[in-house]
Design a protein around this motif. Structure first.
Motif, PDB file in Angstrom:
ATOM      1  N   ARG A  57       0.890  -1.157  -0.058  1.00 37.27           N
ATOM      2  CA  ARG A  57      -0.156   0.000  -0.012  1.00 37.27           C
ATOM      3  C   ARG A  57       0.853   1.419   0.082  1.00 37.27           C
ATOM      4  O   ARG A  57       2.061   1.220   0.541  1.00 37.27           O
ATOM      5  N   ILE A  58       0.420   2.357  -0.826  1.00 41.84           N
ATOM      6  CA  ILE A  58       0.915   3.719  -0.765  1.00 41.84           C
ATOM      7  C   ILE A  58       0.478   4.314   0.721  1.00 41.84           C
ATOM      8  O   ILE A  58      -0.599   4.199   0.843  1.00 41.84           O
ATOM      9  N   VAL A  59       1.511   4.852   1.511  1.00 43.94           N
ATOM     10  CA  VAL A  59       1.230   5.320   2.713  1.00 43.94           C
ATOM     11  C   VAL A  59       1.534   6.669   2.942  1.00 43.94           C
ATOM     12  O   VAL A  59       1.217   7.522   3.696  1.00 43.94           O
ATOM     13  N   GLY A  60       2.384   7.431   2.055  1.00 51.74           N
ATOM     14  CA  GLY A  60       2.955   8.523   2.239  1.00 51.74           C
ATOM     15  C   GLY A  60       3.610   9.365   0.595  1.00 51.74           C
ATOM     16  O   GLY A  60       3.415   8.570  -0.564  1.00 51.74           O
ATOM     17  N   ILE A  61       4.058  10.563   0.800  1.00 50.25           N
ATOM     18  CA  ILE A  61       4.700  11.257  -0.288  1.00 50.25           C
ATOM     19  C   ILE A  61       5.981  11.897   0.128  1.00 50.25           C
ATOM     20  O   ILE A  61       6.056  12.362   1.467  1.00 50.25           O
ATOM     21  N   HIS A  88       4.021  14.167   3.104  1.00 48.43           N
ATOM     22  CA  HIS A  88       2.676  14.114   3.583  1.00 48.43           C
ATOM     23  C   HIS A  88       2.379  12.560   3.976  1.00 48.43           C
ATOM     24  O   HIS A  88       2.974  11.641   3.194  1.00 48.43           O
ATOM     25  N   THR A  89       1.752  12.185   5.078  1.00 53.68           N
ATOM     26  CA  THR A  89       0.909  10.755   5.150  1.00 53.68           C
ATOM     27  C   THR A  89      -0.160  10.971   4.677  1.00 53.68           C
ATOM     28  O   THR A  89      -1.062  11.864   4.631  1.00 53.68           O
ATOM     29  N   PRO A  93      -4.345   4.918   3.524  1.00 55.76           N
ATOM     30  CA  PRO A  93      -3.578   4.267   2.662  1.00 55.76           C
ATOM     31  C   PRO A  93      -4.194   3.764   1.427  1.00 55.76           C
ATOM     32  O   PRO A  93      -5.223   3.451   1.367  1.00 55.76           O
ATOM     33  N   VAL A  94      -3.510   3.703   0.319  1.00 63.42           N
ATOM     34  CA  VAL A  94      -4.002   3.355  -0.990  1.00 63.42           C
ATOM     35  C   VAL A  94      -3.348   1.967  -1.376  1.00 63.42           C
ATOM     36  O   VAL A  94      -2.213   1.871  -1.360  1.00 63.42           O
ATOM     37  N   THR A  95      -4.041   0.829  -1.198  1.00 60.44           N
ATOM     38  CA  THR A  95      -3.663  -0.517  -1.492  1.00 60.44           C
ATOM     39  C   THR A  95      -3.463  -0.905  -2.943  1.00 60.44           C
ATOM     40  O   THR A  95      -4.061  -0.222  -3.868  1.00 60.44           O
ATOM     41  N   LEU A  96      -2.652  -1.685  -3.205  1.00 60.82           N
ATOM     42  CA  LEU A  96      -2.345  -2.234  -4.314  1.00 60.82           C
ATOM     43  C   LEU A  96      -3.780  -2.926  -5.034  1.00 60.82           C
ATOM     44  O   LEU A  96      -4.024  -2.732  -6.266  1.00 60.82           O
ATOM     45  N   ALA A  97      -4.590  -3.593  -4.257  1.00 61.94           N
ATOM     46  CA  ALA A  97      -5.974  -3.980  -4.564  1.00 61.94           C
ATOM     47  C   ALA A  97      -6.825  -2.865  -5.009  1.00 61.94           C
ATOM     48  O   ALA A  97      -7.353  -3.137  -6.233  1.00 61.94           O
ATOM     49  N   MET A  98      -6.743  -1.768  -4.518  1.00 64.24           N
ATOM     50  CA  MET A  98      -7.449  -0.574  -4.994  1.00 64.24           C
ATOM     51  C   MET A  98      -6.910  -0.022  -6.239  1.00 64.24           C
ATOM     52  O   MET A  98      -7.489   0.357  -7.397  1.00 64.24           O
ATOM     53  N   ILE A  99      -5.733  -0.372  -6.442  1.00 62.44           N
ATOM     54  CA  ILE A  99      -5.128   0.387  -7.648  1.00 62.44           C
ATOM     55  C   ILE A  99      -5.277  -0.412  -9.140  1.00 62.44           C
ATOM     56  O   ILE A  99      -5.671  -0.093 -10.031  1.00 62.44           O
ATOM     57  N   LYS A 100      -5.177  -1.853  -8.563  1.00 58.09           N
ATOM     58  CA  LYS A 100      -5.561  -3.048  -9.663  1.00 58.09           C
ATOM     59  C   LYS A 100      -7.237  -2.995  -9.867  1.00 58.09           C
ATOM     60  O   LYS A 100      -7.355  -3.260 -11.254  1.00 58.09           O
ATOM     61  N   ILE A 129      -4.588   8.969  -7.525  1.00 58.92           N
ATOM     62  CA  ILE A 129      -4.115   8.044  -6.300  1.00 58.92           C
ATOM     63  C   ILE A 129      -4.095   9.165  -4.993  1.00 58.92           C
ATOM     64  O   ILE A 129      -4.243   8.740  -4.077  1.00 58.92           O
ATOM     65  N   ARG A 130      -3.846  10.249  -5.179  1.00 52.35           N
ATOM     66  CA  ARG A 130      -3.824  11.485  -3.985  1.00 52.35           C
ATOM     67  C   ARG A 130      -5.174  11.527  -3.682  1.00 52.35           C
ATOM     68  O   ARG A 130      -5.553  11.397  -2.605  1.00 52.35           O
ATOM     69  N   GLY A 131      -6.013  11.648  -4.691  1.00 56.64           N
ATOM     70  CA  GLY A 131      -7.573  11.421  -4.103  1.00 56.64           C
ATOM     71  C   GLY A 131      -7.954  10.313  -3.419  1.00 56.64           C
ATOM     72  O   GLY A 131      -8.980  10.376  -2.701  1.00 56.64           O
ATOM     73  N   LEU A 132      -7.576   9.175  -4.038  1.00 55.39           N
ATOM     74  CA  LEU A 132      -7.908   7.681  -3.267  1.00 55.39           C
ATOM     75  C   LEU A 132      -7.482   7.828  -1.780  1.00 55.39           C
ATOM     76  O   LEU A 132      -7.923   7.278  -0.891  1.00 55.39           O
ATOM     77  N   GLY A 133      -6.207   8.630  -1.632  1.00 58.56           N
ATOM     78  CA  GLY A 133      -5.414   8.478  -0.345  1.00 58.56           C
ATOM     79  C   GLY A 133      -6.046   9.616   0.382  1.00 58.56           C
ATOM     80  O   GLY A 133      -5.526   9.983   1.649  1.00 58.56           O
ATOM     81  N   GLY A 134      -6.847  10.594   0.212  1.00 60.84           N
ATOM     82  CA  GLY A 134      -7.615  11.521   1.082  1.00 60.84           C
ATOM     83  C   GLY A 134      -6.838  12.968   0.771  1.00 60.84           C
ATOM     84  O   GLY A 134      -7.068  13.837   1.858  1.00 60.84           O
ATOM     85  N   LEU A 135      -5.985  13.150  -0.178  1.00 59.74           N
ATOM     86  CA  LEU A 135      -5.359  14.322  -0.241  1.00 59.74           C
ATOM     87  C   LEU A 135      -6.133  15.507  -1.462  1.00 59.74           C
ATOM     88  O   LEU A 135      -6.428  14.721  -2.500  1.00 59.74           O
TER      89      LEU A 135
END
Length: 135
Positions: A57-61, A88-89, A93-100, A129-135
């Motif tokens: 999962r993507i957790v930060g920038i 940024h945190t 978190p954006v998971t690989l499953a969400m991306i796929k 992806i930023r949007g999926l992560g809440g940014l």
């Protein structure tokens, strides 16, 4: 500005380690394609920080604060590293499953070349992806 994704095993170097350190070098890359991506990084470029292995999962920038330079952990002196600053945190978190699951992201290196530790991210995917992560 260009966008990237960098992967780390959280047991080796986690997002929390990056936050605690603030600025740290990204060393140990031994794949030529990943290394070429690092060579292309410029000051101010940003990258998603991805926890690999069992989290996936993507957790930060992070932001590039020092461009490519020799990696002293490489005895052959063929590879280099860059320095990143934690920015940024991701609130979510954006998971690989969400991306796929999103066909608009199926072209990403994270999906197509899953073992590549450093890959590029196009601007549209970055925003999505930023949007999926809440940014």
């Amino acid at each position: 500005m260009a966008y990237w994704l960098v992967k780390s095993e959280p047991s080796t170097w986690s997002w929390q380690n990056q936050l605690d350190k603030g600025i740290e070098h990204w060393d140990g890359v031994r794949n030529h394609q990943a290394s070429n991506h690092m060579k292309a990084m410029r000051l101010g470029d940003q990258a998603f920080f991805y926890h690999s292995v069992n989290e996936k999962r993507i957790v930060g920038i992070v932001e590039v604060v020092k461009e490519y330079y020799p990696d002293p952990t490489d005895p052959a002196h063929r590879f280099g590293m860059v320095d990143f600053k934690a920015l940024h945190t991701l609130p979510t978190p954006v998971t690989l499953a969400m991306i796929k699951a999103d066909p608009r992201l199926s072209h990403l290196g994270l999906v197509r070349q899953s073992r590549l530790s450093v890959s590029s991210v196009d601007e549209a995917s970055w925003g999505l992806i930023r949007g999926l992560g809440g940014l």
